[in-house]
Motif scaffolding. Structure first.
Motif, mmCIF file in Angstrom:
data_model
loop_
_atom_site.group_PDB
_atom_site.id
_atom_site.type_symbol
_atom_site.label_atom_id
_atom_site.label_comp_id
_atom_site.label_asym_id
_atom_site.label_seq_id
_atom_site.Cartn_x
_atom_site.Cartn_y
_atom_site.Cartn_z
ATOM 1 N N THR A 206 0.854 -1.176 0.000
ATOM 2 C CA THR A 206 0.000 0.000 0.000
ATOM 3 C C THR A 206 0.895 1.233 0.000
ATOM 4 O OG1 THR A 206 -1.971 1.007 0.984
ATOM 5 C CG2 THR A 206 -0.268 0.218 2.505
ATOM 6 N N TYR A 207 0.287 2.417 0.110
ATOM 7 C CA TYR A 207 1.033 3.671 0.093
ATOM 8 C C TYR A 207 0.793 4.429 1.395
ATOM 9 C CZ TYR A 207 1.414 2.821 -4.935
ATOM 10 O OH TYR A 207 1.676 2.265 -6.163
ATOM 11 N N ASN A 208 1.851 5.022 1.944
ATOM 12 C CA ASN A 208 1.662 5.902 3.084
ATOM 13 C C ASN A 208 1.297 7.298 2.592
ATOM 14 O OD1 ASN A 208 4.061 7.167 2.268
ATOM 15 N ND2 ASN A 208 5.308 6.207 3.861
ATOM 16 N N SER A 209 1.157 8.236 3.502
ATOM 17 C CA SER A 209 0.677 9.570 3.116
ATOM 18 C C SER A 209 1.666 10.316 2.232
ATOM 19 C CB SER A 209 0.358 10.392 4.363
ATOM 20 O OG SER A 209 1.499 10.508 5.192
ATOM 21 N N GLN A 210 2.924 9.882 2.196
ATOM 22 C CA GLN A 210 3.918 10.492 1.288
ATOM 23 C C GLN A 210 3.967 9.794 -0.070
ATOM 24 O OE1 GLN A 210 4.970 9.708 4.703
ATOM 25 N NE2 GLN A 210 4.100 11.753 5.039
ATOM 26 N N GLY A 211 3.124 8.780 -0.258
ATOM 27 C CA GLY A 211 3.119 8.052 -1.508
ATOM 28 C C GLY A 211 4.193 6.992 -1.593
ATOM 29 N N GLU A 212 4.796 6.646 -0.467
ATOM 30 C CA GLU A 212 5.847 5.618 -0.453
ATOM 31 C C GLU A 212 5.221 4.238 -0.292
ATOM 32 O OE1 GLU A 212 9.159 8.410 1.828
ATOM 33 O OE2 GLU A 212 7.808 7.114 2.980
ATOM 34 N N LEU A 213 5.802 3.257 -0.973
ATOM 35 C CA LEU A 213 5.335 1.878 -0.846
ATOM 36 C C LEU A 213 5.672 1.327 0.533
ATOM 37 C CD1 LEU A 213 6.400 0.457 -4.312
ATOM 38 C CD2 LEU A 213 4.081 0.302 -3.373
ATOM 39 N N VAL A 214 4.672 0.719 1.158
ATOM 40 C CA VAL A 214 4.873 0.072 2.464
ATOM 41 C C VAL A 214 4.124 -1.256 2.450
ATOM 42 C CG1 VAL A 214 5.219 2.221 3.748
ATOM 43 C CG2 VAL A 214 2.903 1.311 3.445
ATOM 44 N N PRO A 215 4.503 -2.209 3.291
ATOM 45 C CA PRO A 215 3.836 -3.512 3.304
ATOM 46 C C PRO A 215 2.368 -3.398 3.713
ATOM 47 C CG PRO A 215 5.916 -3.594 4.496
ATOM 48 C CD PRO A 215 5.623 -2.151 4.233
ATOM 49 N N ASP A 216 1.540 -4.277 3.165
ATOM 50 C CA ASP A 216 0.131 -4.339 3.544
ATOM 51 C C ASP A 216 -0.204 -5.799 3.828
ATOM 52 O OD1 ASP A 216 -2.444 -3.539 4.104
ATOM 53 O OD2 ASP A 216 -2.931 -2.838 2.097
ATOM 54 N N LEU B 213 -5.346 14.298 8.648
ATOM 55 C CA LEU B 213 -5.884 14.122 7.305
ATOM 56 C C LEU B 213 -4.801 14.498 6.305
ATOM 57 C CD1 LEU B 213 -9.423 15.012 6.057
ATOM 58 C CD2 LEU B 213 -7.448 15.484 4.632
ATOM 59 N N ALA B 214 -4.346 13.517 5.543
ATOM 60 C CA ALA B 214 -3.261 13.745 4.587
ATOM 61 C C ALA B 214 -3.668 13.206 3.224
ATOM 62 C CB ALA B 214 -1.982 13.065 5.054
ATOM 63 N N LEU B 215 -3.531 14.032 2.214
ATOM 64 C CA LEU B 215 -3.855 13.643 0.839
ATOM 65 C C LEU B 215 -2.615 13.044 0.192
ATOM 66 C CD1 LEU B 215 -6.085 13.794 -1.361
ATOM 67 C CD2 LEU B 215 -5.174 16.027 -1.983
ATOM 68 N N GLN C 256 -5.870 10.269 -2.491
ATOM 69 C CA GLN C 256 -6.626 9.448 -1.564
ATOM 70 C C GLN C 256 -6.292 9.836 -0.130
ATOM 71 O OE1 GLN C 256 -5.178 5.638 -2.801
ATOM 72 N NE2 GLN C 256 -6.628 5.432 -4.461
ATOM 73 N N VAL C 257 -7.218 9.519 0.764
ATOM 74 C CA VAL C 257 -6.997 9.726 2.185
ATOM 75 C C VAL C 257 -7.150 8.385 2.891
ATOM 76 C CG1 VAL C 257 -7.965 10.728 4.291
ATOM 77 C CG2 VAL C 257 -7.681 12.150 2.251
ATOM 78 N N ASN C 258 -6.194 8.040 3.724
ATOM 79 C CA ASN C 258 -6.274 6.839 4.542
ATOM 80 C C ASN C 258 -7.027 7.201 5.821
ATOM 81 O OD1 ASN C 258 -5.964 4.524 6.017
ATOM 82 N ND2 ASN C 258 -3.725 4.541 6.023
ATOM 83 N N TYR C 259 -8.326 6.890 5.858
ATOM 84 C CA TYR C 259 -9.149 7.286 6.999
ATOM 85 C C TYR C 259 -8.786 6.520 8.269
ATOM 86 C CZ TYR C 259 -11.959 9.996 3.768
ATOM 87 O OH TYR C 259 -12.379 10.913 2.833
#
Length: 531
Positions: free
Chosen positions: A92-102, A514-516, A521-524
């Motif tokens: 998945t992506y964190n709020s900076q758009g970096e790939l992270v494990p999901d 709240l980070a776009l 997208q926003v990760n609620y």
């Protein structure tokens, strides 16, 4: 991301059976019919009453009618922002758009060609569908490439040779050629989102309104033309989200949405773009939650249509329009000038590409060379005519190009673009992976209706360099190849970069975290409401 090391890392759509519901009533004052009252200017500094109780509720403006939430067919960023919170991917992506494990706890690849993913154990599906396993991954990905599904994202897996599941918690994906960007293909976005076979089979063609995932929220109800309610998935593998309910009120007009935010009828206004509204909200004490240069909005030319097949005509169009001046006159906060189809923050972006400065005389010369000294007439299908569209129309008229607008509904607009049956059109494609944009727009395998190459562009030289860039392991060589691709694309000009869109989701000051993301997208799961 391309080395060989291991990284740890019910609802029913009420549909036709429902009469059109009225918009949400205003919480105070007179209603204007869009769920907001027409008075009130003060910023709301206190959270809604539900925030102080056992279950918090976040109220969000949703700016269009929903178009479904099936990853195989999902379209438009507002729908994708909801799907991001329903589903999970291997990554998945964190709020900076970096790939992270999901859903993948770790992965390894010796050569960027064979990718082995170790899955998390004990992950639970929403709505009591049991435990997530490798069989769910195989079903989801094979469904994307199934011709019967007709997914516009099928070619995202066009380089896959085989999907394998040697055990319930291992997935092996073998590629035809190396791909240093492949982790993006299995991330929580479009084709990378994992669905549940039993839910797809249960709901059939209504699955898009009855999505089931493993993410932090599920859809509880949808009311036509009014609202979407999402409820917390208490079995989410990271633990329950801080907020129990997400209530999306459909408010299509930006002015009305700003009033709703100021009156306390919503806590967050998904995507407000008008400069004057953003300035007013900021002055009133609201947070703007900005993301600069989130995506590039392009003008698409169908090269199978005369005279648009002539590169000189497309270049004339680019010179004829005062892109920077029109942005400054209409929306300098929401947009900024750009001259490349990739956003500026991508690591493979280059500014060493042809630029088309505002030059009406040059435009006229190019039209004359192409055999159209008196210009031509062309039609654009459009949702609504904005001031910027009118300015572009005036610029083009000055050099002899008669741009006509035909207003269509959202479903027809999307179909025309996806089928490639337009003359000229527009598109904004958020992405973190450069291949998402470059392959989608430029590779012949993606020529509409098979993919998003609505321009029907096919340049073998560019295609070869693009494929070589994806397969290249050396990062500097990859960057050089991508730079050549961008230069060729901006010379042939199947797409004109009209503007770089900034993202703003204004909110009350009690809304936290709240980070776009660069995917709009926003990760609620990360959002909370201050007590």
């Amino acid at each position: 991301m391309g080395d060989s090391t291991t990284r740890k890392r019910r609802l029913g759509w009420t549909g036709l059976a429902l009469a059109f519901a009225v918009m949400l009533a205003a919480c105070s004052g007179g209603s204007n019919g869009n769920g907001a009252s027409s008075s009130g200017e003060a910023a709301v500094s206190s959270p809604p009453a539900s925030a102080s109780g056992e279950e918090k509720t976040l109220r969000i403006r949703f700016y269009d009618d929903p178009a479904g939430f099936d990853p195989a067919t999902i379209f438009r960023t507002e729908n994708e922002s909801i799907a991001f919170n329903i589903y999970s991917g291997l990554m998945t992506y964190n709020s900076q758009g970096e790939l992270v494990p999901d859903l993948a706890e770790s992965w390894e690849t010796p050569d960027n060609r064979t990718w082995t993913f170790r899955l998390r154990q004990g992950v639970q599906w929403q709505q009591d569908y049991g435990e997530f396993t490798s069989a769910d991954v195989l079903y989801s990905y094979q469904r994307i490439i199934d011709p019967a599904v007709a997914s516009p994202y099928a070619n995202e897996f066009g380089n896959v040779e085989a999907f394998e599941a040697p055990d319930p918690y291992t997935v092996v994906i073998k590629l035809k050629s190396p791909d240093g960007n492949f982790l993006h293909q299995v991330a929580n976005y479009h084709q990378g989102q994992i669905v549940k076979k039993e839910a797809v089979e249960k709901y059939g063609d209504q699955y898009m309104w009855n999505p089931v995932g493993t993410g932090p929220y599920f859809i509880e109800s949808i009311t036509t033309n009014s609202q979407i309610v999402m409820a917390r998935h208490d079995g989410y593998y990271k633990g329950p989200a801080p907020i129990g309910k997400l209530v999306f009120s459909i408010i299509k007009d930006d002015d009305t949405a700003a009033i709703a935010l100021q009156n306390g009828e919503v806590d967050v206004a998904m995507r407000i773009e008008k400069t004057e509204l953003l300035q007013r909200l900021e002055q009133a004490g609201f947070k703007l939650n900005k993301l600069s240069d989130r995506a590039v909005n392009v003008r698409m030319f169908n090269e199978s249509v005369k005279p648009l097949e002539d590169v000189r005509v497309r270049q004339a169009w680019a010179h004829a329009v005062d892109w920077a001046g029109n942005i400054e006159a209409t929306n300098p906060l929401g947009q900024s000038p750009t001259f490349n189809i990739l956003p500026k923050w991508m690591d493979v972006y280059t500014d060493d590409v042809p630029r088309y400065e505002y030059n009406p005389e040059k435009a006229k010369e190019l039209l004359a060379e192409a055999g159209y000294p008196n210009g031509f007439t062309v039609t654009e299908h459009i949702r609504q005519v904005e001031e910027s569209d009118q300015l572009e129309q005036e610029n083009l008229r000055a050099v002899g190009i008669n741009l006509q607008f035909e207003i269509v509904e959202a479903a027809q607009y999307n179909k025309i673009r996806n089928d490639g049956t337009f003359e000229v059109s527009g598109r904004l494609l958020p992405a973190v992976n450069p291949d998402t944009i470059l392959f989608s727009y430029l590779h012949p395998n993606n020529i509409a209706p098979k993919g998003m190459n609505g321009a029907r562009y096919d340049n073998p030289e560019l295609t070869a360099k693009l494929e070589a860039a994806r397969a290249e392991i050396d990062p500097e060589q990859r960057k050089a190849l991508y730079a050549e691709v961008q230069k060729i694309a901006m010379t042939d000009l199947p797409y004109i970069p009209m503007l770089s869109a900034n993202g703003y989701w204004p909110s009350a000051n009690y809304v936290l975290n709240l980070a776009l993301t660069p995917l709009s997208q926003v990760n609620y799961y990360e959002v909370d409401i201050a007590k």
